[in-house]
Scaffold this motif. Structure first.
Motif, PDB file in Angstrom:
ATOM      1  N   VAL A   1       0.830  -1.209   0.000  1.00 47.50           N
ATOM      2  CA  VAL A   1       0.000   0.000   0.000  1.00 47.50           C
ATOM      3  C   VAL A   1       0.860   1.253   0.000  1.00 47.50           C
ATOM      4  CG1 VAL A   1      -1.664   1.334   1.338  1.00 47.50           C
ATOM      5  CG2 VAL A   1      -1.957  -1.128   1.103  1.00 47.50           C
TER       6      VAL A   1
ATOM      7  N   LEU B   1       2.366   1.825  -3.433  1.00 42.66           N
ATOM      8  CA  LEU B   1       1.359   2.327  -4.368  1.00 42.66           C
ATOM      9  C   LEU B   1       1.104   3.814  -4.154  1.00 42.66           C
ATOM     10  CD1 LEU B   1      -0.750   1.783  -6.562  1.00 42.66           C
ATOM     11  CD2 LEU B   1      -2.361   1.116  -4.764  1.00 42.66           C
TER      12      LEU B   1
ATOM     13  N   SER C   1      -7.986  10.693  -2.217  1.00 41.62           N
ATOM     14  CA  SER C   1      -6.936   9.743  -2.580  1.00 41.62           C
ATOM     15  C   SER C   1      -6.653   8.760  -1.448  1.00 41.62           C
ATOM     16  CB  SER C   1      -5.655  10.499  -2.940  1.00 41.62           C
ATOM     17  OG  SER C   1      -5.228  11.309  -1.849  1.00 41.62           O
TER      18      SER C   1
ATOM     19  N   LEU D   1      -9.534   6.343  -1.255  1.00 42.90           N
ATOM     20  CA  LEU D   1      -9.449   5.380  -2.346  1.00 42.90           C
ATOM     21  C   LEU D   1      -8.433   4.288  -2.044  1.00 42.90           C
ATOM     22  CD1 LEU D   1     -10.201   4.504  -5.216  1.00 42.90           C
ATOM     23  CD2 LEU D   1      -8.459   6.063  -6.077  1.00 42.90           C
ATOM     24  N   LEU D   2      -7.279   4.696  -1.514  1.00 40.46           N
ATOM     25  CA  LEU D   2      -6.246   3.708  -1.163  1.00 40.46           C
ATOM     26  C   LEU D   2      -6.722   2.786  -0.049  1.00 40.46           C
ATOM     27  CD1 LEU D   2      -3.022   5.922  -1.297  1.00 40.46           C
ATOM     28  CD2 LEU D   2      -3.685   4.108  -2.872  1.00 40.46           C
TER      29      LEU D   2
ATOM     30  N   LEU E   1      -9.857   1.950   0.651  1.00 40.82           N
ATOM     31  CA  LEU E   1     -10.831   1.014   0.081  1.00 40.82           C
ATOM     32  C   LEU E   1     -10.142  -0.057  -0.758  1.00 40.82           C
ATOM     33  CD1 LEU E   1     -13.672   3.479  -0.975  1.00 40.82           C
ATOM     34  CD2 LEU E   1     -13.645   1.930   0.982  1.00 40.82           C
ATOM     35  N   LEU E   2      -9.119   0.361  -1.512  1.00 38.88           N
ATOM     36  CA  LEU E   2      -8.372  -0.608  -2.315  1.00 38.88           C
ATOM     37  C   LEU E   2      -7.662  -1.613  -1.428  1.00 38.88           C
ATOM     38  CD1 LEU E   2      -7.394  -1.489  -5.113  1.00 38.88           C
ATOM     39  CD2 LEU E   2      -5.512   0.140  -4.897  1.00 38.88           C
ATOM     40  N   GLY E   3      -7.092  -1.131  -0.315  1.00 37.78           N
ATOM     41  CA  GLY E   3      -6.413  -2.042   0.611  1.00 37.78           C
ATOM     42  C   GLY E   3      -7.373  -3.032   1.232  1.00 37.78           C
TER      43      GLY E   3
ATOM     44  N   PHE F   1     -10.172  -4.045  -0.061  1.00 39.49           N
ATOM     45  CA  PHE F   1     -10.582  -4.996  -1.106  1.00 39.49           C
ATOM     46  C   PHE F   1      -9.524  -6.072  -1.314  1.00 39.49           C
ATOM     47  CE2 PHE F   1     -10.368  -6.228  -5.591  1.00 39.49           C
ATOM     48  CZ  PHE F   1     -11.619  -6.807  -5.756  1.00 39.49           C
ATOM     49  N   ILE F   2      -8.251  -5.651  -1.392  1.00 37.43           N
ATOM     50  CA  ILE F   2      -7.162  -6.635  -1.605  1.00 37.43           C
ATOM     51  C   ILE F   2      -7.068  -7.589  -0.426  1.00 37.43           C
ATOM     52  CG2 ILE F   2      -4.648  -6.852  -1.842  1.00 37.43           C
ATOM     53  CD1 ILE F   2      -4.666  -4.213  -3.357  1.00 37.43           C
ATOM     54  N   TYR F   3      -7.242  -7.041   0.792  1.00 38.18           N
ATOM     55  CA  TYR F   3      -7.140  -7.892   1.988  1.00 38.18           C
ATOM     56  C   TYR F   3      -8.248  -8.938   2.003  1.00 38.18           C
ATOM     57  CZ  TYR F   3      -7.236  -9.258   6.892  1.00 38.18           C
ATOM     58  OH  TYR F   3      -7.254  -9.979   8.042  1.00 38.18           O
TER      59      TYR F   3
ATOM     60  N   LYS G   1     -10.069  -9.974  -0.531  1.00 37.72           N
ATOM     61  CA  LYS G   1     -10.117 -10.823  -1.745  1.00 37.72           C
ATOM     62  C   LYS G   1      -9.006 -11.861  -1.752  1.00 37.72           C
ATOM     63  CE  LYS G   1     -11.900 -11.674  -5.862  1.00 37.72           C
ATOM     64  NZ  LYS G   1     -13.292 -12.125  -6.021  1.00 37.72           N
TER      65      LYS G   1
END
Length: 303
Positions: free
Chosen positions: A9, A12, A281, A284-285, A287-289, A291-293, A295
């Protein structure tokens, strides 16, 4: 595993920051280059052969320039133009800086205050006298202040023959006056004849003096060129809170408190929304983290 996720993270986020900085740098360089090119182009537009005086040329010219343009700030540009004129040995013969009211509005925002909105335009009409050898230099210096050029007119009138005619006329009248004066001194006998001759001499002297004044005025116009400037700026809006006497009868204490409470609440809500939008920003990061965790990493069982 958590350490790997946090490292990913952070990497990124760093890539996004670096990309944003790299994306802004070429735009800033392009804007700076475009501004420099525009300044040089404006100098070329204002420049003219009519504003250049060849010191070896025997002819005499009366040079005039009329220029109208928009500036960022009329007052600041006026000071810079006046300084440039003084630097090159010129003088400012007239400056008429004025503000014109174009609109006025008052909005009552509470029982004891009013928001006053004023719209106005600023302009200045300036007349400059510049040594003829510095006309083109001063015009190019003025070009630095131009935001938008309305027009520029430069004239160079050849007055060599007019100047020669004025010199000859002045000399002719002077010689004629001297001859009349000698005739009076040598041949004048009767009082009436002397009086008429003296009046004639006086008229000739007046004509000679007028011719001399016109000659000097023409030489002054040749030596110092005239620049007439009309500068203006975009319409300006000024807002100011003005205190007024409370009108409790119109609103009532209870109604006024409700109105103030609604305005305060809306102001707080708007500030919160603006703060959240600025953090898009990071959100967004995050939420992306998440999601990755959920998934990938959550399904991985530790060995």
């Amino acid at each position: 595993m958590k350490t790997t996720f946090l490292f990913g993270v952070a990497a990124l986020f760093a890539i996004l920051v670096i990309s944003c900085k790299q994306g802004e740098s070429p735009q800033e360089e392009a804007a700076l280059s475009e501004k420099t090119s525009a300044d040089e182009s404006m100098k070329n537009v204002l420049s003219s052969n009519a504003a250049v005086q060849n010191p070896d040329d025997k002819r005499k010219f009366i040079q005039k320039a009329d220029i109208k343009f928009k500036v960022k700030n009329v007052a600041q540009s006026t000071y810079k133009i006046e300084n440039a004129v003084n630097k090159f040995g010129g003088i400012v013969t007239n400056t008429d800086l004025q503000s014109h009211l174009t609109g006025k509005k008052q909005t009552k925002i509470s029982a004891d205050s009013t928001l006053q909105t004023i719209k106005y335009s600023v302009e200045n009409n300036i007349i400059l006298r510049i040594p003829n050898t510095k006309l083109d230099t001063v015009i190019k210096s003025i070009a630095k202040e131009i935001d938008y050029l309305d027009f520029r007119v430069i004239k160079a009138d050849d007055v060599s023959l007019q100047l020669l005619a004025a010199d000859l006329s002045q000399q002719r009248l002077s010689d004629h006056t001297k001859r009349l004066q000698n005739d009076i001194d040598q041949k004048g006998k009767k009082l009436n004849d002397i009086a008429d001759a003296e009046n004639d001499v006086l008229n000739k002297k007046q004509q000679s003096e007028n011719a001399k004044i016109q000659n000097l005025a023409m030489r002054d116009q040749i030596a110092y060129s005239t620049i007439t400037l009309a500068i203006y700026q975009n319409e300006t809006i000024k807002q100011e809170l003005v205190a007024i006497e409370k009108d409790n009868q119109a609103y009532g204490n209870f109604g006024l408190e409700i109105l103030d409470g609604l305005k305060t609440g809306w102001s707080i809500l708007a500030s919160i929304i603006a703060f959240v939008v600025q953090l898009w920003s990071i959100i967004l990061l995050a939420l992306l983290g998440i999601f990755i965790y959920r998934k990938f990493l959550k399904s991985v069982k530790p060995v």
